[in-house]
Design a protein around this motif. Structure first.
Motif, PDB file in Angstrom:
ATOM      1  N   VAL A  27      45.908 -15.965  12.704  1.00  0.00           N
ATOM      2  CA  VAL A  27      46.798 -16.606  13.306  1.00  0.00           C
ATOM      3  C   VAL A  27      48.185 -15.793  13.440  1.00  0.00           C
ATOM      4  O   VAL A  27      48.753 -15.577  14.653  1.00  0.00           O
ATOM      5  CB  VAL A  27      47.210 -17.802  12.687  1.00  0.00           C
ATOM      6  CG1 VAL A  27      48.402 -18.700  13.243  1.00  0.00           C
ATOM      7  CG2 VAL A  27      46.189 -19.206  12.960  1.00  0.00           C
ATOM      8  N   LEU A  28      48.469 -15.234  12.382  1.00  0.00           N
ATOM      9  CA  LEU A  28      49.764 -14.389  12.521  1.00  0.00           C
ATOM     10  C   LEU A  28      49.532 -13.164  13.428  1.00  0.00           C
ATOM     11  O   LEU A  28      50.228 -12.821  14.025  1.00  0.00           O
ATOM     12  CB  LEU A  28      49.625 -13.856  10.696  1.00  0.00           C
ATOM     13  CG  LEU A  28      50.508 -14.694   9.982  1.00  0.00           C
ATOM     14  CD1 LEU A  28      50.565 -14.027   8.554  1.00  0.00           C
ATOM     15  CD2 LEU A  28      51.759 -15.160  10.327  1.00  0.00           C
ATOM     16  N   THR A  34      54.187 -11.289  10.637  1.00  0.00           N
ATOM     17  CA  THR A  34      53.846 -11.027   9.535  1.00  0.00           C
ATOM     18  C   THR A  34      54.394 -11.751   8.284  1.00  0.00           C
ATOM     19  O   THR A  34      55.495 -12.505   8.473  1.00  0.00           O
ATOM     20  CB  THR A  34      54.583  -9.488   9.381  1.00  0.00           C
ATOM     21  OG1 THR A  34      54.078  -8.786  10.263  1.00  0.00           O
ATOM     22  CG2 THR A  34      54.146  -8.929   8.042  1.00  0.00           C
ATOM     23  N   ASP A  35      53.719 -11.655   7.222  1.00  0.00           N
ATOM     24  CA  ASP A  35      54.228 -12.888   6.161  1.00  0.00           C
ATOM     25  C   ASP A  35      53.489 -11.907   4.884  1.00  0.00           C
ATOM     26  O   ASP A  35      52.497 -11.180   4.900  1.00  0.00           O
ATOM     27  CB  ASP A  35      53.524 -14.130   6.333  1.00  0.00           C
ATOM     28  CG  ASP A  35      54.309 -15.010   5.300  1.00  0.00           C
ATOM     29  OD1 ASP A  35      55.171 -14.769   4.891  1.00  0.00           O
ATOM     30  OD2 ASP A  35      53.889 -16.468   5.280  1.00  0.00           O
ATOM     31  N   THR A  36      54.175 -12.709   3.651  1.00  0.00           N
ATOM     32  CA  THR A  36      53.638 -12.071   2.445  1.00  0.00           C
ATOM     33  C   THR A  36      53.128 -13.411   1.788  1.00  0.00           C
ATOM     34  O   THR A  36      53.634 -14.400   1.865  1.00  0.00           O
ATOM     35  CB  THR A  36      54.651 -11.659   1.594  1.00  0.00           C
ATOM     36  OG1 THR A  36      55.804 -12.430   1.329  1.00  0.00           O
ATOM     37  CG2 THR A  36      55.298 -10.043   2.063  1.00  0.00           C
ATOM     38  N   VAL A  37      52.059 -13.283   1.215  1.00  0.00           N
ATOM     39  CA  VAL A  37      51.195 -14.532   0.537  1.00  0.00           C
ATOM     40  C   VAL A  37      51.012 -14.149  -0.815  1.00  0.00           C
ATOM     41  O   VAL A  37      50.196 -12.999  -1.269  1.00  0.00           O
ATOM     42  CB  VAL A  37      49.947 -14.747   1.477  1.00  0.00           C
ATOM     43  CG1 VAL A  37      49.127 -16.091   0.729  1.00  0.00           C
ATOM     44  CG2 VAL A  37      50.288 -15.031   2.937  1.00  0.00           C
ATOM     45  N   THR A  52      50.125 -10.212  -4.396  1.00  0.00           N
ATOM     46  CA  THR A  52      50.984 -10.423  -3.181  1.00  0.00           C
ATOM     47  C   THR A  52      50.332  -9.717  -2.192  1.00  0.00           C
ATOM     48  O   THR A  52      50.106  -8.281  -2.378  1.00  0.00           O
ATOM     49  CB  THR A  52      52.430 -10.308  -3.663  1.00  0.00           C
ATOM     50  OG1 THR A  52      52.943 -11.117  -4.731  1.00  0.00           O
ATOM     51  CG2 THR A  52      53.207 -10.517  -2.212  1.00  0.00           C
ATOM     52  N   VAL A  53      49.987 -10.457  -1.088  1.00  0.00           N
ATOM     53  CA  VAL A  53      49.373  -9.654   0.232  1.00  0.00           C
ATOM     54  C   VAL A  53      50.137  -9.738   1.291  1.00  0.00           C
ATOM     55  O   VAL A  53      50.893 -10.667   1.563  1.00  0.00           O
ATOM     56  CB  VAL A  53      47.822 -10.213   0.431  1.00  0.00           C
ATOM     57  CG1 VAL A  53      47.540  -9.790   1.657  1.00  0.00           C
ATOM     58  CG2 VAL A  53      47.091 -10.244  -0.704  1.00  0.00           C
ATOM     59  N   LEU A  54      50.429  -8.477   1.928  1.00  0.00           N
ATOM     60  CA  LEU A  54      51.444  -8.393   3.230  1.00  0.00           C
ATOM     61  C   LEU A  54      50.302  -8.684   4.268  1.00  0.00           C
ATOM     62  O   LEU A  54      49.111  -7.897   4.392  1.00  0.00           O
ATOM     63  CB  LEU A  54      52.135  -7.180   3.252  1.00  0.00           C
ATOM     64  CG  LEU A  54      52.778  -6.819   4.724  1.00  0.00           C
ATOM     65  CD1 LEU A  54      53.838  -8.020   4.885  1.00  0.00           C
ATOM     66  CD2 LEU A  54      53.168  -5.331   4.655  1.00  0.00           C
ATOM     67  N   ILE A  55      50.464  -9.676   5.291  1.00  0.00           N
ATOM     68  CA  ILE A  55      49.676 -10.164   6.197  1.00  0.00           C
ATOM     69  C   ILE A  55      50.341 -10.016   7.459  1.00  0.00           C
ATOM     70  O   ILE A  55      51.315 -10.345   7.596  1.00  0.00           O
ATOM     71  CB  ILE A  55      48.971 -11.403   5.979  1.00  0.00           C
ATOM     72  CG1 ILE A  55      48.175 -11.385   4.779  1.00  0.00           C
ATOM     73  CG2 ILE A  55      48.026 -11.564   7.179  1.00  0.00           C
ATOM     74  CD1 ILE A  55      47.714 -12.969   4.790  1.00  0.00           C
ATOM     75  N   GLY A  56      49.622  -9.270   8.515  1.00  0.00           N
ATOM     76  CA  GLY A  56      50.279  -9.078   9.916  1.00  0.00           C
ATOM     77  C   GLY A  56      49.407  -8.740  11.000  1.00  0.00           C
ATOM     78  O   GLY A  56      48.124  -8.430  10.612  1.00  0.00           O
TER      79      GLY A  56
END
Length: 110
Positions: A27-28, A34-37, A52-56
């Motif tokens: 979805v991102l 981008t978001d961190t999860v 912690t994962v950076l997703i984009g």
């Protein structure tokens, strides 16, 4: 259990966590965001941990099966999964179509 492969490293997570992370990443990516999860994971000893994962859009995340064990049944990640789904809904209107769901929908329409 599944492995999330991110940045060349496998991380063991519960099935529902892996599925929620990759769906949120899709979805991102489709919304150029981008978001961190903070992902609930298990370390090599099977102890709960957080990664912690950076997703984009440029994230290259894959999933693969991990050995099934009792950790799967001890995990309760309903709040995490709900949170990622809420974030995904707020991320934008574009939604990826998951192949398996698309096949299920087309076969039930017949």
């Amino acid at each position: 259990m599944k492995y999330i492969h991110y940045n060349g490293q496998p991380t063991m997570v519960a099935d529902e966590v892996a599925d929620a992370v990759i769906e949120y990443a899709a979805v991102l990516g489709s919304n150029d965001k981008t978001d961190t999860v903070d992902v609930p994971t298990f370390d090599e000893a099977g102890q709960p941990s957080i990664e912690t994962v950076l997703i984009g859009p440029a994230s290259q995340i894959t999933l693969s099966p991990a050995p099934e064990d009792e950790l799967e049944f001890q995990s309760d990640h309903e709040d995490f999964v709900r949170h990622l789904r809420d974030l995904g809904a707020a991320a934008g209107p574009a939604r990826p179509v998951h192949e398996d769901r698309n096949l299920d929908a087309s076969s039930s329409a017949r």
